[in-house]
Design a protein around this motif. Sequence first.
Motif, PDB file in Angstrom:
ATOM      1  N   ALA A   1       0.887  -1.205   0.028  1.00 29.17           N
ATOM      2  CA  ALA A   1       0.075   0.017   0.093  1.00 29.17           C
ATOM      3  C   ALA A   1       0.961   1.251  -0.126  1.00 29.17           C
ATOM      4  N   THR A   2       1.894   1.134   0.558  1.00 26.80           N
ATOM      5  CA  THR A   2       2.673   2.388   0.890  1.00 26.80           C
ATOM      6  C   THR A   2       3.485   2.655  -0.493  1.00 26.80           C
TER       7      THR A   2
ATOM      8  N   HIS B   1       0.475   3.925  -3.360  1.00 26.92           N
ATOM      9  CA  HIS B   1      -0.316   5.197  -2.923  1.00 26.92           C
ATOM     10  C   HIS B   1       1.177   6.143  -2.908  1.00 26.92           C
TER      11      HIS B   1
ATOM     12  N   ALA C   1      -6.693   0.000  15.750  1.00 27.04           N
ATOM     13  CA  ALA C   1      -7.496  -0.430  14.472  1.00 27.04           C
ATOM     14  C   ALA C   1      -7.857  -1.808  14.689  1.00 27.04           C
TER      15      ALA C   1
ATOM     16  N   GLU D   1      -6.292  -3.042   6.914  1.00 28.49           N
ATOM     17  CA  GLU D   1      -6.988  -1.746   5.998  1.00 28.49           C
ATOM     18  C   GLU D   1      -6.980  -0.501   6.800  1.00 28.49           C
ATOM     19  N   GLN D   2      -7.495  -0.536   8.088  1.00 25.25           N
ATOM     20  CA  GLN D   2      -7.660   0.536   8.807  1.00 25.25           C
ATOM     21  C   GLN D   2      -6.374   1.374   9.271  1.00 25.25           C
TER      22      GLN D   2
ATOM     23  N   ILE E   1      -3.685   0.988   7.057  1.00 26.03           N
ATOM     24  CA  ILE E   1      -3.115   1.641   5.890  1.00 26.03           C
ATOM     25  C   ILE E   1      -3.852   2.827   5.887  1.00 26.03           C
ATOM     26  N   GLU E   2      -5.203   3.147   6.214  1.00 25.45           N
ATOM     27  CA  GLU E   2      -6.043   4.351   5.918  1.00 25.45           C
ATOM     28  C   GLU E   2      -5.337   5.421   6.860  1.00 25.45           C
ATOM     29  N   ILE E   3      -4.922   5.138   7.907  1.00 26.00           N
ATOM     30  CA  ILE E   3      -4.322   5.889   9.099  1.00 26.00           C
ATOM     31  C   ILE E   3      -3.075   6.392   8.399  1.00 26.00           C
TER      32      ILE E   3
ATOM     33  N   ARG F   1      -2.060   6.707   5.004  1.00 25.68           N
ATOM     34  CA  ARG F   1      -2.662   7.777   4.114  1.00 25.68           C
ATOM     35  C   ARG F   1      -3.025   8.788   4.478  1.00 25.68           C
ATOM     36  N   TYR F   2      -3.841   9.012   5.539  1.00 21.92           N
ATOM     37  CA  TYR F   2      -4.054  10.225   6.263  1.00 21.92           C
ATOM     38  C   TYR F   2      -3.001  11.099   6.783  1.00 21.92           C
TER      39      TYR F   2
ATOM     40  N   GLN G   1      -1.163  12.974   3.968  1.00 25.27           N
ATOM     41  CA  GLN G   1      -1.788  13.911   3.197  1.00 25.27           C
ATOM     42  C   GLN G   1      -1.080  15.266   3.453  1.00 25.27           C
TER      43      GLN G   1
END
Length: 148
Positions: free
Chosen positions: A22-23, A26, A131, A135-136, A138-140, A142-143, A146
Amino acid sequence: MKYTVYLSGEIHSDWREKIKNATKEHNLPIEILTPNTDHDSSDECGAGILGAEEKPFWKDHKAARLNSIRHMTALNRADIVIVRFGEKYKQWNAAFDAGIATALGKSLIVEHAKELTHPLKEVDAAAMAVAENTEQVIEILRYLCQDY
């Protein structure tokens, strides 16, 4: 902002690979650090490098000390420590890493199934985020990466 992230804990699933992929996917500015996740290599490193031992305690002691060099270096370098508790094994080493991360003032993210909430309540209380799945996590990440 660039982060160095140490992925600690459970070694019997592909959660680390999911985060690494994921890293890259993205294009997140994250350097990933990991423990030795090859169970046999981790258990045998002390005897393999420094010589065999008659007693299992000393064999494990040698391996633990060598592995601690890697763990402590990664914990010290990390900006964020992610600790995953799996469902199958008692992961005392994961709890230990979470405690060290907290003592070092690192941002701690914990991942575990809902069923482990009660036994891990003290670890969760020290975490910046808890988490329920990778998946959570990964979303952290990504956030956090940002650019606002």
